[in-house]
Design a protein around this motif. Structure first.
Motif, PDB file in Angstrom:
ATOM      1  N   ASN A 274     -35.113  -0.427   0.209  1.00  0.00           N
ATOM      2  CA  ASN A 274     -36.019  -1.579   0.142  1.00  0.00           C
ATOM      3  C   ASN A 274     -37.020  -1.419  -0.990  1.00  0.00           C
ATOM      4  OD1 ASN A 274     -35.038  -3.134   2.173  1.00  0.00           O
ATOM      5  ND2 ASN A 274     -36.491  -2.450   3.718  1.00  0.00           N
ATOM      6  N   LYS A 277     -35.472  -1.892  -4.213  1.00  0.00           N
ATOM      7  CA  LYS A 277     -35.066  -3.291  -4.395  1.00  0.00           C
ATOM      8  C   LYS A 277     -36.257  -4.173  -4.776  1.00  0.00           C
ATOM      9  CE  LYS A 277     -33.429  -5.752  -0.664  1.00  0.00           C
ATOM     10  NZ  LYS A 277     -32.421  -6.119   0.310  1.00  0.00           N
ATOM     11  N   ASP A 306     -44.336   2.365  -2.724  1.00  0.00           N
ATOM     12  CA  ASP A 306     -43.804   1.803  -3.970  1.00  0.00           C
ATOM     13  C   ASP A 306     -44.864   1.008  -4.711  1.00  0.00           C
ATOM     14  OD1 ASP A 306     -43.789  -1.042  -3.201  1.00  0.00           O
ATOM     15  OD2 ASP A 306     -42.184  -0.492  -1.812  1.00  0.00           O
ATOM     16  N   ILE A 311     -46.237  -7.275   0.164  1.00  0.00           N
ATOM     17  CA  ILE A 311     -45.906  -8.197   1.250  1.00  0.00           C
ATOM     18  C   ILE A 311     -47.192  -8.868   1.721  1.00  0.00           C
ATOM     19  CG2 ILE A 311     -44.960  -8.336   3.596  1.00  0.00           C
ATOM     20  CD1 ILE A 311     -43.575  -5.586   2.893  1.00  0.00           C
ATOM     21  N   THR A 324     -35.607 -10.928   9.820  1.00  0.00           N
ATOM     22  CA  THR A 324     -36.750 -11.556   9.136  1.00  0.00           C
ATOM     23  C   THR A 324     -36.912 -10.971   7.748  1.00  0.00           C
ATOM     24  OG1 THR A 324     -37.995 -10.141  10.607  1.00  0.00           O
ATOM     25  CG2 THR A 324     -38.452 -12.501  10.735  1.00  0.00           C
ATOM     26  N   GLN A 325     -37.182 -11.858   6.847  1.00  0.00           N
ATOM     27  CA  GLN A 325     -37.428 -11.478   5.461  1.00  0.00           C
ATOM     28  C   GLN A 325     -38.607 -12.289   4.966  1.00  0.00           C
ATOM     29  OE1 GLN A 325     -33.490 -12.567   4.047  1.00  0.00           O
ATOM     30  NE2 GLN A 325     -32.953 -10.424   3.944  1.00  0.00           N
ATOM     31  N   VAL A 326     -39.338 -11.758   3.995  1.00  0.00           N
ATOM     32  CA  VAL A 326     -40.486 -12.499   3.490  1.00  0.00           C
ATOM     33  C   VAL A 326     -40.005 -13.800   2.862  1.00  0.00           C
ATOM     34  CG1 VAL A 326     -42.327 -12.500   1.782  1.00  0.00           C
ATOM     35  CG2 VAL A 326     -41.907 -10.457   3.150  1.00  0.00           C
ATOM     36  N   GLY A 336     -29.682  -9.070   1.372  1.00  0.00           N
ATOM     37  CA  GLY A 336     -30.061  -8.310   2.563  1.00  0.00           C
ATOM     38  C   GLY A 336     -29.964  -9.160   3.798  1.00  0.00           C
ATOM     39  N   THR A 337     -30.034  -8.494   4.939  1.00  0.00           N
ATOM     40  CA  THR A 337     -29.846  -9.198   6.203  1.00  0.00           C
ATOM     41  C   THR A 337     -31.124  -9.272   7.021  1.00  0.00           C
ATOM     42  OG1 THR A 337     -29.237  -7.086   7.141  1.00  0.00           O
ATOM     43  CG2 THR A 337     -27.446  -8.544   6.496  1.00  0.00           C
ATOM     44  N   GLY A 338     -32.119  -8.481   6.645  1.00  0.00           N
ATOM     45  CA  GLY A 338     -33.321  -8.431   7.463  1.00  0.00           C
ATOM     46  C   GLY A 338     -33.138  -7.564   8.694  1.00  0.00           C
ATOM     47  N   GLY A 340     -32.597  -3.990   8.317  1.00  0.00           N
ATOM     48  CA  GLY A 340     -32.946  -2.604   7.984  1.00  0.00           C
ATOM     49  C   GLY A 340     -34.230  -2.123   8.639  1.00  0.00           C
ATOM     50  N   LEU A 341     -35.275  -2.912   8.518  1.00  0.00           N
ATOM     51  CA  LEU A 341     -36.563  -2.465   9.065  1.00  0.00           C
ATOM     52  C   LEU A 341     -36.534  -2.441  10.582  1.00  0.00           C
ATOM     53  CD1 LEU A 341     -39.190  -4.196   6.759  1.00  0.00           C
ATOM     54  CD2 LEU A 341     -38.578  -1.786   6.872  1.00  0.00           C
TER      55      LEU A 341
HETATM   56  P1  ADP Z   1     -33.335  -6.604   4.145  1.00  0.00           P
HETATM   57  O1  ADP Z   1     -33.870  -5.695   3.127  1.00  0.00           O
HETATM   58  O2  ADP Z   1     -31.886  -6.402   4.451  1.00  0.00           O
HETATM   59  O3  ADP Z   1     -33.682  -8.046   3.919  1.00  0.00           O
HETATM   60  P2  ADP Z   1     -35.213  -5.318   5.917  1.00  0.00           P
HETATM   61  O4  ADP Z   1     -35.423  -5.432   7.381  1.00  0.00           O
HETATM   62  O5  ADP Z   1     -34.986  -3.956   5.383  1.00  0.00           O
HETATM   63  O6  ADP Z   1     -34.008  -6.255   5.553  1.00  0.00           O
HETATM   64  O7  ADP Z   1     -36.439  -5.951   5.192  1.00  0.00           O
HETATM   65  C1  ADP Z   1     -36.918  -7.192   5.609  1.00  0.00           C
HETATM   66  C2  ADP Z   1     -37.784  -7.829   4.569  1.00  0.00           C
HETATM   67  O8  ADP Z   1     -38.989  -7.092   4.414  1.00  0.00           O
HETATM   68  C3  ADP Z   1     -37.191  -7.869   3.187  1.00  0.00           C
HETATM   69  O9  ADP Z   1     -36.290  -8.933   3.016  1.00  0.00           O
HETATM   70  C4  ADP Z   1     -38.446  -8.038   2.334  1.00  0.00           C
HETATM   71  O10 ADP Z   1     -38.861  -9.379   2.348  1.00  0.00           O
HETATM   72  C5  ADP Z   1     -39.480  -7.218   3.098  1.00  0.00           C
HETATM   73  N1  ADP Z   1     -39.646  -5.854   2.549  1.00  0.00           N
HETATM   74  C6  ADP Z   1     -39.147  -4.720   3.058  1.00  0.00           C
HETATM   75  N2  ADP Z   1     -39.508  -3.659   2.323  1.00  0.00           N
HETATM   76  C7  ADP Z   1     -40.260  -4.116   1.318  1.00  0.00           C
HETATM   77  C8  ADP Z   1     -40.939  -3.499   0.203  1.00  0.00           C
HETATM   78  N3  ADP Z   1     -40.915  -2.173   0.012  1.00  0.00           N
HETATM   79  N4  ADP Z   1     -41.611  -4.311  -0.633  1.00  0.00           N
HETATM   80  C9  ADP Z   1     -41.644  -5.650  -0.440  1.00  0.00           C
HETATM   81  N5  ADP Z   1     -41.030  -6.281   0.581  1.00  0.00           N
HETATM   82  C10 ADP Z   1     -40.351  -5.546   1.446  1.00  0.00           C
END
Ligand code: ADP
Length: 782
Positions: A274, A277, A306, A311, A324-326, A336-338, A340-341
């Motif tokens: 992440n 990315k 990073d 965010i 969920t993704q921003v 991405g799928t949202g 990972g976190l």
């Molecule tokens: P994915 O990366 O597959 O979309 P994640 O659950 O890993 O799913 O992340 C969800 C969302 O959180 C990302 O789509 C992004 O919007 C935000 N995000 C995660 N990590 C970061 C980061 N290091 N910097 C900025 N935004 C982040």
């Protein structure tokens, strides 16, 4: 009214009547002497009907006796009058005999010679009903959630099986003669299928966590290695974007921990990918610190920081939820799928920790998580290599890097080894030091710096010091290593890849300064540069259910020059073997669906000793595990986490050795022959391979009969010609094990003797049965 005057009885009654709760007082004989309006509403009795009656009238009969005891106990307790004595859920009885749940408190008050007990009681049936409803709703929701997760788990599994076939078939296709355009298409199919597989594995993982089916391992592991491996997996992504990748392990962190290294690595890889990315310039840094708790337990905190897009605060909390993704728009920039976190947070929680984040838009994000683990042994991570570091003590090192994190890491590490570091943030600063006569034993130069890069600086330095006076180490990322002709002029003593690893740094320093390791026998085996795949070409299948582990093993293999296919469980191994032949299967022992032992047993039952060599990858260091692996038909094993050098030597071992079982040394069917037949197929002959196989199956009984007849008639020359004819069709199909027996029969015929011919014919028949089974499955798969 005079504020000091007491309330009249009427006033008191007035106040009592306002209360919603039932207020009931009884005298020494448990006769009711007060019954307020609240009580009338709750119980359905009028005060005048109930006054003077026993309190028992308001209680279900089963409480009558207990109630007396309870009052007696309360009296004995000596608690203050008026004070609330006790609160507990009980049942009371209305005038119509119906019961209702109530909450009551009791108090006592001495009046003259007698004691008055007062009960304040509230009807809680509505609340109880509500609570019950909530409970039922919660259970339903949980059941639905479970069902959904089970569905997800099943579905992902169902999708994965055909997807693995797509990947397997594509790699098969890539091994055939196709033109560049077709290769390009096939590679895109393979790459996209792999991405799809990762997403599906994520979903599967998440649903496993949700239904509580995720088991956490407890095995000793090396924390530093875990962090380094995670970084290794992503270092090329970071290098492509020119992002500096670094890590920092605090002095307080134990070197060896007991826990689930795979899951920990999974979290780190998720957070790191992440960060990379969402970062376009700057750096991504992992730091690890520890806090000792009780019973040799440690809370280890990991932070991935990073300098990325950040965010917004109002979106931060929800990111840990699934999907969920921003930026959720369909036109979004980042894939991405949202998931990972959400997965990472749950994993941290399963490991006794938590996860949170700090972030500022445009500045960057830091994701923190903790795990609670036991330390194994008392060694601390920073004492790493300490015992061997005396050879570096006192050496003066020039450190040049514009990145402050890297400088800090290099300075700190060299100080730990007793070196004398000087750090410069730019080439100009460094040149100043060298020009003004500062003496250094060795220099570490970062390649990419603004204004003057590492190469330019090195050329300048060489004007003052040659490669003997000041050996230089170049710090680069693999992707950005310069291929400049001027490199030869500088004569770098060593190249060091980012992220900086203490072991590699240590080795480079020794090498640059031409210092022999103090304990030569302890020195790590020097990694040979030659690719093993060139001297030992092997088709390798990796069976491992964890995606991150898959990547680690694939990467180790890539290091040795192999491009391995990957499947996630034993059943998929068997599927893959139906589609193409492999020389080696690297088999995880514990996998869902079908574990490695079972898969190996079936593989041996099906292909005998001629199947691929199987190397177990096992985390279990329990005595007896090795025997279990070998008796299931595995050929060798490596322990997890898999080390590059172990992998190299086990591959050399199995590649060089035939199986012990001499009888079965050759394959039932040589897949290469079938593959050649497949290659010969075209529009005119679309079923060439299966036609030939079918022909062989149909004709063989006739050949066997001819041999039988020749033996029965005692005619050696007939035996020779029958065996000879059969042999050519056997060879055509690469039926190696049949070939052996048939050749023997041919020899008998040639030598004019029939002795032992019957036994040979029996063996040939047996081998034909095995080969036929084998060929039939091949026919189905081509
Ligand atoms: P994915 O990366 O597959 O979309 P994640 O659950 O890993 O799913 O992340 C969800 C969302 O959180 C990302 O789509 C992004 O919007 C935000 N995000 C995660 N990590 C970061 C980061 N290091 N910097 C900025 N935004 C982040």
């Amino acid at each position: 009214m005079n504020p000091n005057s007491s309330l009249t009885v009427a006033q008191l009654n007035g106040i009592l009547s306002i209360a919603d709760d039932a207020i009931i007082s009884v005298d020494d004989d448990q006769k009711i002497i007060l019954f307020n309006q609240g009580a009338e509403r709750v119980f359905g009795w009028k005060a005048e009907e109930i006054l003077g009656k026993e309190l028992n009238k308001l209680l279900p009969p089963r409480y009558h006796e207990g109630h007396h005891k309870h009052i007696a106990e309360f009296d004995r307790s000596g608690l203050e009058a008026r004070k609330m004595a006790e609160r507990r859920a009980i049942f009371a009885m209305r005038r119509d005999g119906t019961e209702f749940p109530a909450e009551a408190s009791i108090s006592k008050l001495a009046v003259g010679g007698t004691t008055i007990h007062t009960v304040i009681l509230r009807d809680i049936s509505a609340r109880k009903a509500y609570e019950r409803e909530l409970e039922v709703a919660k259970e339903r929701a949980e059941a639905a959630m479970q069902a959904k997760s089970m569905f997800l788990a099943n579905m992902s599994h169902e999708i994965r099986t055909p997807l693995n076939a797509v990947i397997g078939m594509t790699s098969l296709l890539l091994n055939t003669r196709i033109d560049e355009e077709q290769r390009d298409y096939a590679q895109t199919i393979r790459a996209s299928s792999e991405v799809l597989l990762t997403i599906i594995n994520d979903i599967l993982d998440y649903s496993k966590i949700e239904v509580g089916k995720l088991d956490i391992e407890r095995q000793p592991f090396d924390l530093r290695r875990c962090v380094e491996e995670s970084l290794d997996l992503l270092s090329s992504n970071a290098a492509e974007k020119n992002i500096n990748l670094a890590y920092f392990i605090d002095d307080s962190v134990p070197a060896q921990l007991v826990g689930d290294v795979t899951r920990l690595r999974q979290i780190l890889v998720n957070l790191l990918s992440n960060s990379i990315k969402f970062t376009h310039r700057g750096e991504v840094v992992v730091s690890v610190s520890a806090r000792a708790g009780e019973d040799s337990l440690y809370e280890i905190t990991f932070s991935v920081k990073d300098t990325g897009i950040g965010i917004p605060e109002d979106r931060q909390a929800e990111l840990f939820q699934v999907f969920t993704q921003v930026d959720a728009s369909t036109t979004r920039k980042y894939g991405g799928t949202g998931l990972g976190l959400a997965i990472s947070k749950r994993l941290a929680e399963v490991m006794g920790g938590r996860m949170w984040l700090e972030s500022e838009v445009g500045v960057g994000s830091t994701f923190h998580f903790t795990i609670t683990v036991e330390a194994s042994g008392s060694q601390l991570a920073h004492s790493f290599l300490q015992e061997r570091s005396s050879s570096l003590a006192g050496r003066r090192v020039l450190i040049v890097d514009d990145n402050s994190t890297n400088r800090r890491i290099l300075v700190k590490q060299s100080l730990l080894w007793g070196m004398v570091p000087s750090a410069a943030a730019s080439a100009i600063e460094a040149l100043d030091l060298v020009r003004h006569g500062h003496a250094f034993d060795v220099g570490i130069l970062d390649m990419s710096m603004p204004e003057m890069d590492g190469l330019g600086l090195a050329l300048e330095i060489r004007k003052y010091r040659d490669e003997y006076a000041l050996p230089l180490i170049m710090l680069t990322s693999v992707a950005n290593r310069p291929r400049d002709a001027t490199l030869a002029l500088v004569k770098f003593a060593a190249y060091l890849n980012k992220p900086i690893k203490p072991t590699a740094l240590f080795d480079s320093l020794l090498h640059a300064m031409r210092i022999e390791p103090v304990h030569a026998q302890q020195a790590r085996p020097r990694t040979s540069n030659g690719k093993l795949a060139e001297t030992h070409p092997l088709k390798i299948l990796v069976a491992e259910d964890n995606t991150v582990n898959q990547k680690v093993v694939q990467q180790l293999l890539a290091h040795l020059g192999y491009r391995a296919d990957v499947v996630a469980n034993g059943a998929e191994v068997l599927d893959a073997l139906e589609r193409q032949n492999y020389d080696v299967v690297l088999m995880d022992v514990q996998m869902p669906e079908m574990d490695g032992l079972e898969a190996t047993r079936r593989l041996r039952a099906r292909y005998g000793a001629s199947g691929p060599r199987v190397i177990a990858m096992t985390a279990n260091a329990m005595p007896g595990d090795r025997e279990k692996c070998l008796s299931a038909g595995m050929d060798s094993y490596v322990s997890k986490p898999v080390e590059l050098e172990d992998l190299r030597s086990v591959l050399i071992d199995v590649a060089g050795s035939g199986r012990n079982d001499v009888e079965d040394a050759s394959p039932i069917i040589d897949r290469r022959r079938i593959d050649q037949l497949l290659e010969l197929q075209d529009e005119n002959n679309p079923t060439l391979a299966s036609d030939i196989i079918q022909l062989f199956i149909n004709d063989s009984p006739k050949h066997l009969q001819n041999i039988d007849d020749a033996l029965a008639a005692g005619r050696a020359e007939d035996l020779l010609s029958a065996a000879h004819r059969f042999l050519s069709s056997i060879e055509n199909l690469g039926a190696h094990r049949m070939r052996k027996h048939c050749m023997e029969l041919e020899r008998l015929g040639r030598e004019g003797t029939l002795e032992g011919g019957e036994a040979l014919l029996d063996s040939l028949r047996r081998e034909f049965d095995i080969a036929r089974q084998h060929l039939l499955t091949i026919v189905q798969s081509v």
